[in-house]
Design an enzyme around this catalytic site. Sequence first.
Site, short mmCIF file in Angstrom:
data_model
loop_
_atom_site.label_atom_id
_atom_site.label_comp_id
_atom_site.label_asym_id
_atom_site.label_seq_id
_atom_site.Cartn_x
_atom_site.Cartn_y
_atom_site.Cartn_z
N ASN A 190 -7.52 -104.47 42.31
CA ASN A 190 -6.42 -105.21 43.00
C ASN A 190 -5.07 -104.65 43.37
O ASN A 190 -5.12 -106.08 43.43
CB ASN A 190 -6.31 -106.25 41.45
CG ASN A 190 -7.52 -107.04 40.89
OD1 ASN A 190 -7.57 -107.79 41.26
ND2 ASN A 190 -7.84 -106.20 39.59
N TYR B 181 4.51 -107.73 40.30
CA TYR B 181 4.41 -107.18 41.81
C TYR B 181 4.85 -106.45 43.06
O TYR B 181 5.51 -106.29 43.60
CB TYR B 181 2.69 -107.06 41.77
CG TYR B 181 1.88 -106.89 40.71
CD1 TYR B 181 2.15 -105.38 39.40
CD2 TYR B 181 1.19 -108.17 39.64
CE1 TYR B 181 1.29 -105.57 38.70
CE2 TYR B 181 0.02 -107.43 39.12
CZ TYR B 181 0.46 -106.46 38.25
OH TYR B 181 -0.06 -106.72 37.42
N ASN C 171 -2.15 -94.88 39.86
CA ASN C 171 -2.33 -96.48 39.35
C ASN C 171 -3.36 -97.00 39.47
O ASN C 171 -4.24 -97.08 39.95
CB ASN C 171 -1.17 -97.10 40.57
CG ASN C 171 -1.12 -98.43 39.67
OD1 ASN C 171 -2.28 -98.92 38.20
ND2 ASN C 171 -0.40 -99.75 39.91
N GLU D 273 1.27 -91.28 35.94
CA GLU D 273 0.67 -92.13 36.22
C GLU D 273 1.45 -93.20 36.44
O GLU D 273 3.13 -92.87 35.94
CB GLU D 273 -0.39 -92.86 34.54
CG GLU D 273 -0.63 -93.51 34.27
CD GLU D 273 -0.77 -94.00 32.90
OE1 GLU D 273 -1.01 -93.41 31.98
OE2 GLU D 273 -0.57 -95.03 31.91
C1 DQA Z 1 -0.53 -102.43 36.63
C2 DQA Z 1 -0.35 -102.72 35.43
C3 DQA Z 1 -1.68 -103.21 34.46
O1 DQA Z 1 -1.36 -103.61 33.60
C4 DQA Z 1 -2.87 -104.01 35.90
O2 DQA Z 1 -4.01 -104.32 35.31
C5 DQA Z 1 -3.19 -103.54 37.47
C6 DQA Z 1 -1.18 -103.09 37.37
C7 DQA Z 1 0.95 -102.06 37.45
O3 DQA Z 1 0.99 -101.51 38.51
O4 DQA Z 1 2.06 -102.53 36.95
O5 DQA Z 1 -3.65 -104.09 37.89
O6 DQA Z 1 -0.78 -100.73 36.43
#
Ligand code: DQA
Length: 148
Positions: free
Chosen positions: A12, A24, A74, A98
């Site tokens: 995504n 985001y 990520n 991470e």
């Molecule tokens: C994420 C946080 C995850 O929980 C979520 O599923 C994402 C994005 C973030 O960048 O804040 O897809 O990794």
Amino acid sequence: MTRLIYVLNGPNLNLLGKRQPEIYGRDTLADVEANCRKILPDGYEIRFLQSNHEGVIIDWIHEARESAVGIVINPGAFTHTSVAIYDALNTFEGPVIEVHISNVHKRESFRHHSYVSLRADGVIAGLGIEGYEAGVRRVCSLTAAASA
Ligand code: DQA
């Protein structure tokens, strides 16, 4: 010799900028890549990748074993579900950072657990897309002293 850093993005994140911008932000993954390249010290190169498929990400981690000094990842939702990505990262010897754009600890409880954190040398959450630059900087500082 150029030191290569893999910057890996999970499901995504191709929709960054369009997907839930209140969480985001409005910057795109291309903006993230450009920002990371801007702060890259001499002697480093980035391979910036995104996939919606777990196995593809695992293949890239295996590739990184042969060619990269560090990984910034990520993993998106795979963070909370993927023992397979955790296992793959355990085969990689360099630093792993991470990154989460959002502060996962302020969100639903299923986002509070990360398999990847069991392997990561550093975890960044809630700095927005600036977290990627922090991750890249950290990989550089951890690997700068190593012989090129
Ligand atoms: C994420 C946080 C995850 O929980 C979520 O599923 C994402 C994005 C973030 O960048 O804040 O897809 O990794």
